[in-house]
Design a protein around this motif. Structure first.
Motif, PDB file in Angstrom:
ATOM      1  N   CYS A  54      36.989  35.088  43.289  1.00  0.00           N
ATOM      2  CA  CYS A  54      36.430  36.135  43.489  1.00  0.00           C
ATOM      3  C   CYS A  54      37.002  37.041  44.773  1.00  0.00           C
ATOM      4  CB  CYS A  54      34.916  36.182  43.593  1.00  0.00           C
ATOM      5  SG  CYS A  54      34.459  34.996  45.331  1.00  0.00           S
ATOM      6  N   GLY A  55      37.968  36.474  45.461  1.00  0.00           N
ATOM      7  CA  GLY A  55      38.524  37.268  46.448  1.00  0.00           C
ATOM      8  C   GLY A  55      37.668  37.473  47.778  1.00  0.00           C
ATOM      9  N   ALA A  56      37.667  38.743  48.122  1.00  0.00           N
ATOM     10  CA  ALA A  56      36.788  39.049  49.249  1.00  0.00           C
ATOM     11  C   ALA A  56      35.716  39.957  48.760  1.00  0.00           C
ATOM     12  CB  ALA A  56      37.359  39.832  50.304  1.00  0.00           C
ATOM     13  N   GLY A  57      35.222  39.820  47.537  1.00  0.00           N
ATOM     14  CA  GLY A  57      33.915  40.052  46.864  1.00  0.00           C
ATOM     15  C   GLY A  57      33.761  41.638  46.443  1.00  0.00           C
ATOM     16  N   ASN A  58      34.714  42.306  46.429  1.00  0.00           N
ATOM     17  CA  ASN A  58      34.321  43.709  46.005  1.00  0.00           C
ATOM     18  C   ASN A  58      33.685  43.947  44.618  1.00  0.00           C
ATOM     19  OD1 ASN A  58      35.369  44.508  48.490  1.00  0.00           O
ATOM     20  ND2 ASN A  58      37.004  45.839  47.611  1.00  0.00           N
ATOM     21  N   PHE A  59      34.382  43.078  43.869  1.00  0.00           N
ATOM     22  CA  PHE A  59      33.939  43.107  42.393  1.00  0.00           C
ATOM     23  C   PHE A  59      32.461  42.891  42.500  1.00  0.00           C
ATOM     24  CE2 PHE A  59      33.672  40.959  38.307  1.00  0.00           C
ATOM     25  CZ  PHE A  59      33.982  41.828  37.444  1.00  0.00           C
ATOM     26  N   LEU A  60      32.323  41.606  42.908  1.00  0.00           N
ATOM     27  CA  LEU A  60      30.905  40.808  42.910  1.00  0.00           C
ATOM     28  C   LEU A  60      29.764  41.919  43.576  1.00  0.00           C
ATOM     29  CD1 LEU A  60      31.340  37.301  43.751  1.00  0.00           C
ATOM     30  CD2 LEU A  60      30.745  38.081  41.606  1.00  0.00           C
ATOM     31  N   ARG A  61      30.216  42.435  44.694  1.00  0.00           N
ATOM     32  CA  ARG A  61      29.352  43.326  45.153  1.00  0.00           C
ATOM     33  C   ARG A  61      28.907  44.424  44.270  1.00  0.00           C
ATOM     34  NH1 ARG A  61      30.883  46.174  50.517  1.00  0.00           N
ATOM     35  NH2 ARG A  61      32.715  46.957  49.029  1.00  0.00           N
ATOM     36  N   SER A  62      30.125  45.130  43.537  1.00  0.00           N
ATOM     37  CA  SER A  62      29.603  46.371  42.541  1.00  0.00           C
ATOM     38  C   SER A  62      28.888  45.710  41.486  1.00  0.00           C
ATOM     39  CB  SER A  62      30.796  46.904  42.302  1.00  0.00           C
ATOM     40  OG  SER A  62      31.940  47.316  43.289  1.00  0.00           O
ATOM     41  N   CYS A  63      29.197  44.702  41.082  1.00  0.00           N
ATOM     42  CA  CYS A  63      28.468  44.312  39.691  1.00  0.00           C
ATOM     43  C   CYS A  63      27.064  43.987  40.296  1.00  0.00           C
ATOM     44  CB  CYS A  63      29.049  42.909  39.302  1.00  0.00           C
ATOM     45  SG  CYS A  63      30.748  43.131  38.429  1.00  0.00           S
ATOM     46  N   ALA A  64      26.871  43.324  41.332  1.00  0.00           N
ATOM     47  CA  ALA A  64      25.411  42.993  41.944  1.00  0.00           C
ATOM     48  C   ALA A  64      24.584  44.178  42.134  1.00  0.00           C
ATOM     49  CB  ALA A  64      25.521  42.030  43.044  1.00  0.00           C
ATOM     50  N   SER A 191      41.853  53.591  29.000  1.00  0.00           N
ATOM     51  CA  SER A 191      41.144  52.992  27.824  1.00  0.00           C
ATOM     52  C   SER A 191      39.740  53.042  27.823  1.00  0.00           C
ATOM     53  CB  SER A 191      41.529  51.578  27.479  1.00  0.00           C
ATOM     54  OG  SER A 191      40.503  50.696  28.408  1.00  0.00           O
ATOM     55  N   PRO A 192      39.014  53.034  26.513  1.00  0.00           N
ATOM     56  CA  PRO A 192      37.640  53.583  26.579  1.00  0.00           C
ATOM     57  C   PRO A 192      36.961  52.219  27.575  1.00  0.00           C
ATOM     58  CG  PRO A 192      38.261  53.015  24.593  1.00  0.00           C
ATOM     59  CD  PRO A 192      39.493  52.829  25.325  1.00  0.00           C
ATOM     60  N   TYR A 193      37.557  51.063  27.894  1.00  0.00           N
ATOM     61  CA  TYR A 193      36.775  50.030  28.582  1.00  0.00           C
ATOM     62  C   TYR A 193      36.796  50.287  29.941  1.00  0.00           C
ATOM     63  CZ  TYR A 193      38.318  48.088  24.017  1.00  0.00           C
ATOM     64  OH  TYR A 193      38.477  47.709  22.654  1.00  0.00           O
ATOM     65  N   GLN A 194      37.451  51.226  30.511  1.00  0.00           N
ATOM     66  CA  GLN A 194      37.399  51.512  31.912  1.00  0.00           C
ATOM     67  C   GLN A 194      36.047  51.687  32.163  1.00  0.00           C
ATOM     68  OE1 GLN A 194      38.653  54.836  33.921  1.00  0.00           O
ATOM     69  NE2 GLN A 194      38.866  56.306  32.015  1.00  0.00           N
ATOM     70  N   GLU A 195      35.182  52.498  31.537  1.00  0.00           N
ATOM     71  CA  GLU A 195      33.621  53.012  31.816  1.00  0.00           C
ATOM     72  C   GLU A 195      32.862  51.601  32.239  1.00  0.00           C
ATOM     73  OE1 GLU A 195      31.750  54.871  28.514  1.00  0.00           O
ATOM     74  OE2 GLU A 195      33.299  56.216  28.350  1.00  0.00           O
ATOM     75  N   HIS A 196      33.108  50.453  31.746  1.00  0.00           N
ATOM     76  CA  HIS A 196      32.120  49.456  32.206  1.00  0.00           C
ATOM     77  C   HIS A 196      33.082  48.491  33.350  1.00  0.00           C
ATOM     78  CE1 HIS A 196      33.695  47.374  28.121  1.00  0.00           C
ATOM     79  NE2 HIS A 196      34.369  47.200  29.168  1.00  0.00           N
ATOM     80  N   ASN A 197      34.096  49.167  33.735  1.00  0.00           N
ATOM     81  CA  ASN A 197      34.857  48.277  34.612  1.00  0.00           C
ATOM     82  C   ASN A 197      34.738  48.427  36.216  1.00  0.00           C
ATOM     83  OD1 ASN A 197      37.162  46.903  35.280  1.00  0.00           O
ATOM     84  ND2 ASN A 197      38.202  48.616  36.350  1.00  0.00           N
ATOM     85  N   GLN A 198      34.525  47.318  36.867  1.00  0.00           N
ATOM     86  CA  GLN A 198      34.285  47.444  38.332  1.00  0.00           C
ATOM     87  C   GLN A 198      35.592  47.105  38.967  1.00  0.00           C
ATOM     88  OE1 GLN A 198      31.532  48.523  39.417  1.00  0.00           O
ATOM     89  NE2 GLN A 198      29.869  48.113  38.189  1.00  0.00           N
ATOM     90  N   LEU A 199      36.080  47.700  40.036  1.00  0.00           N
ATOM     91  CA  LEU A 199      37.233  47.550  40.681  1.00  0.00           C
ATOM     92  C   LEU A 199      37.200  46.147  41.527  1.00  0.00           C
ATOM     93  CD1 LEU A 199      38.806  50.736  42.277  1.00  0.00           C
ATOM     94  CD2 LEU A 199      39.578  49.442  40.051  1.00  0.00           C
ATOM     95  N   THR A 200      38.615  45.629  41.676  1.00  0.00           N
ATOM     96  CA  THR A 200      38.625  44.254  42.479  1.00  0.00           C
ATOM     97  C   THR A 200      39.730  44.865  43.375  1.00  0.00           C
ATOM     98  OG1 THR A 200      40.670  43.363  41.465  1.00  0.00           O
ATOM     99  CG2 THR A 200      38.686  42.641  40.444  1.00  0.00           C
ATOM    100  N   GLU A 201      39.675  43.937  44.642  1.00  0.00           N
ATOM    101  CA  GLU A 201      40.734  44.408  45.631  1.00  0.00           C
ATOM    102  C   GLU A 201      42.103  44.469  45.052  1.00  0.00           C
ATOM    103  OE1 GLU A 201      37.383  42.298  46.476  1.00  0.00           O
ATOM    104  OE2 GLU A 201      39.132  40.849  46.899  1.00  0.00           O
TER     105      GLU A 201
END
Ligand SMILES: C[S@@+](CC[C@H](N)C(=O)[O-])C[C@H]1O[C@@H](n2cnc3c(N)ncnc32)[C@H](O)[C@@H]1O
Length: 222
Positions: A54-64, A191-201
């Motif tokens: 998960c690296g430094a947690g940007n993705f997890l923070r956005s998802c949570a 792509s249409p899938y970017q709508e549910h995407n959360q960025l990682t570092e």
């Protein structure tokens, strides 16, 4: 008198090894040490989702933040990234995230059969040389472990900047026969899938260089 061997410089000078002790309410070190908190967290309400490496947690923070009713666990090996992630989660007052200082390959010692709703692997180390491929996470052993741990119709999401690893992983998924690929893109951000995407570092870095991101979502077959 014999003296104890000195720690390697890297460890002695790593302040995050000390600081990680201050985040034991958020970071687990083994299933045994995590004990009741792990058991309570896993049996809690809402979907249980993992981010491996998960690296430094940007993705997890956005998802949570986006899904406060779900529970998230990040697996990561590096002290600094774990500490930086834990600080972010505290700052955002997140109660629905934990971190494990553990190898993604050891998932089966952390979770029981049929407990996970979704597993994300974002930008794993690509191990590009032929002789390094044995280190790649998304091989047959991992896919078989995941099959056991995921709930019925549980999801596996993968994104990477590394085209060759992406295509190799797609081949692994198709070869094992346990999953149906329901989303597939060679350019996630167009792509249409970017709508549910959360960025990682790492994703932020690749995007800033104009590089494409490869994405797939697979569902465990009934
Ligand atoms: C390329 S970075 C990607 C980090 C993050 N997912 C992102 O997209 O920004 C890969 C991460 O996986 C972690 N990692 C590598 N091997 C691992 C393993 N076997 N188990 C858990 N984490 C691992 C590394 O420490 C690193 O933080």
């Amino acid at each position: 008198m014999t003296s104890r061997p000195a720690l390697p410089n890297l460890k002695r000078n790593n302040p995050y090894i000390l600081e990680i002790q201050n985040h034991q309410d958020q970071i687990w070190f083994s299933p045994e040490q995590a004990g009741a908190d792990l058991a309570d967290f896993v049996s809690g309400p809402g979907a249980l989702r993992l981010d491996l490496g998960c690296g430094a947690g940007n993705f997890l923070r956005s998802c949570a933040l986006a899904e406060p009713q779900a529970r998230f666990v990040g697996f990561e090996l590096r002290y600094k990234r774990l500490v930086v992630a834990a600080r972010k989660f505290k700052k955002s007052q997140l109660q629905n995230v934990r971190l494990a200082k553990a190898r993604a390959e050891d998932l089966t010692s952390w979770f029981a059969q049929g407990t996970l709703d979704r597993v994300h692997v974002n930008f794993p180390d690509p191990w590009p040389k032929a002789r390094q491929q044995k280190h790649r996470l998304l091989g047959q052993r991992f896919l078989a472990d995941l099959k056991v741990l995921l709930k019925k119709e549980g999801e596996f999401w993968f994104k990477t900047d590394h085209k060759e690893y992406f295509e190799w992983a797609l081949g692994q998924i198709e070869a094992c026969g346990f999953y149906e690929v329901v989303e597939l893109s060679w350019d996630l951000h167009h792509s249409p899938y970017q709508e549910h995407n959360q960025l990682t570092e790492f994703e932020g870095l690749f995007l800033s260089q104009g590089l494409p991101v490869y994405h797939l979502k697979a569902i465990l077959k009934a």
